[in-house]
Scaffold this active site. Structure first.
Site, PDB file in Angstrom:
ATOM      1  CG  ASN A 116      12.937  64.615  35.122  1.00 19.69           C
ATOM      2  OD1 ASN A 116      13.910  64.149  35.722  1.00 19.69           O
ATOM      3  ND2 ASN A 116      13.077  65.363  34.023  1.00 19.69           N
ATOM      4  CG  PHE A 120      22.166  61.252  36.146  1.00 19.48           C
ATOM      5  CD1 PHE A 120      21.323  61.854  35.239  1.00 19.48           C
ATOM      6  CD2 PHE A 120      23.488  61.705  36.217  1.00 19.48           C
ATOM      7  CE1 PHE A 120      21.774  62.890  34.415  1.00 19.48           C
ATOM      8  CE2 PHE A 120      23.945  62.730  35.405  1.00 19.48           C
ATOM      9  CZ  PHE A 120      23.090  63.325  34.508  1.00 19.48           C
ATOM     10  CB  SER A 180      20.695  66.390  34.467  1.00 13.21           C
ATOM     11  OG  SER A 180      19.697  66.088  35.424  1.00 13.21           O
ATOM     12  CG  ASN A 182      16.434  66.628  37.984  1.00 11.20           C
ATOM     13  OD1 ASN A 182      15.893  67.570  38.546  1.00 11.20           O
ATOM     14  ND2 ASN A 182      16.044  66.185  36.791  1.00 11.20           N
ATOM     15  CB  THR A 183      23.082  65.092  39.281  1.00 10.27           C
ATOM     16  OG1 THR A 183      22.382  63.932  38.805  1.00 10.27           O
ATOM     17  CG2 THR A 183      24.341  64.640  40.005  1.00 10.27           C
ATOM     18  CE  LYS A 218      19.216  66.540  26.552  1.00 12.33           C
ATOM     19  NZ  LYS A 218      18.411  65.308  26.721  1.00 12.33           N
ATOM     20  CG  ASN A 247      18.918  68.169  30.175  1.00  9.48           C
ATOM     21  OD1 ASN A 247      17.862  67.688  30.552  1.00  9.48           O
ATOM     22  ND2 ASN A 247      20.076  67.561  30.361  1.00  9.48           N
TER      23      ASN A 247
END
Length: 346
Positions: A116, A120, A180, A182-183, A218, A247
């Protein structure tokens, strides 16, 4: 039935569309007379030996739903019927944002994995609070908080503070998400100095409340041992209540899916079976360094009841599932709880 009938049909369609369809279906079914009671009868396994108490909270069982599944707190009451001991919403940002461009969610069936790069995507703090105010279930709820994509790292602390303050009356614990992939530049906040300052500010806010709430961090599975050592040091310095490990990973090693297919998919974090080994390695590292009592929630690669028991043996206080729930279906939590129950009584 799920694995042999429903899942093959779902897997014919775009994962994100299936996710939204499933949410709509569960919401529709839940209002029919007797349906929630039926779900609880089928899936809500109870046993005194499953009960746990960590950071001042009593968990009816150690199996939670990881953040990312119910980002906007839409289905807490419905998902609670499937036997979860706790549910983590989010990641929530102060202002709603669409996330990254679609497609951004991909299955790797050969690897029992998901990639993925959601970014966010969520409706923001106000929408989450509005739904949390109306929830009826007594299941424990964690608030996973992050920063908006357009917020520079130099101003990130403010985003975390805003979401912390807004969610405070409505969640049972907090998870600070700086891991994460993805940011853009988010993982830079995992570096020792900025992470320490962020957590100290949140703890300062916490102490101003009449009754503080647990704050967990996390972490990514891609940290080096040196960086993990920094995390251990930070835990003591800022008086963290617990860690969530881990994560998703940016690693693409040891996949059965063809390299061509993975390259076409592109960037994103992998969850599911490929993460199992590394998440357990990190769990063992942290347990050795932090001692037997410090709360660690293990997530990553739990695709069977045996995987869950192995995490408990490796030192997990609690566990969370996401990809395993997608692949195994609604009976997965029940199966895990029964396996842990047998393990606890063996």
């Amino acid at each position: 039935m799920y694995r042999f009938l429903i899942r093959p049909v779902f897997f014919l369609f775009d994962p994100e569309r299936v996710h939204h369809f499933t949410f709509a279906l569960l919401k529709f079914l839940s209002v029919l007379p007797g349906v929630k009671s039926l779900w609880k009868t089928l899936f809500d396994y109870k046993s005194d030996s499953l009960e746990r108490e960590y950071f001042g909270l009593k968990f009816k069982n150690p199996v939670g739903l990881a953040a990312g599944f119910d980002k906007d707190a839409r289905l807490i009451d419905e998902l609670a019927c499937f036997g979860f001991g706790f549910i983590e919403i989010g990641t929530i940002t102060p202002v709603g944002q669409p996330g990254n461009d679609r497609p951004r969610l991909f299955r790797l069936p050969k690897d029992k994995a998901i990639i993925n790069r959601m970014g966010f995507n969520n409706e923001g703090l106000e929408a989450a609070v509005r739904r949390l105010k109306t929830r009826k279930s007594g299941v424990l709820v964690g608030g996973n908080i992050g920063k908006n994509k357009i917020t520079p790292n130099e101003e990130a602390v403010r985003d975390y503070e805003l979401t912390f303050e807004g969610l405070f009356p409505y969640v049972d614990y907090f998870v600070v998400n700086v891991s994460s992939p993805n940011t853009p530049n988010l993982r830079a906040l995992q570096e020792k100095e900025p992470l320490t300052q962020l957590l100290l500010r949140l703890q300062e806010r916490n102490r101003q409340r009449e009754k503080r709430k647990p704050i967990l961090l996390k972490i990514a599975p891609d940290l080096t041992d040196e960086q993990l050592g920094d995390i251990v040091e930070i835990v003591g310095k800022v008086n963290l209540d617990g860690l969530i490990a881990t994560n998703t990973t940016i690693s693409r090693e040891n996949l059965s899916t063809s390299r061509k297919r993975v390259d076409v998919i592109g960037a994103g974090g992998i969850s599911g079976a490929p993460l199992a080994k590394r998440s357990t390695e990190i769990l063992k590292f942290l347990r050795t360094r932090l001692g037997p009592e410090f709360p660690i929630i293990s997530v990553g690669g739990i695709m069977s009841p045996k995987d869950a028991v192995d995490k408990m043996k490796a030192g997990a206080s609690l566990i969370q599932v996401y990809t395993g729930f997608v692949y195994q279906g609604p009976g997965f939590v029940t199966a895990i709880n029964k396996a842990i129950d047998r393990f606890s009584n063996s």
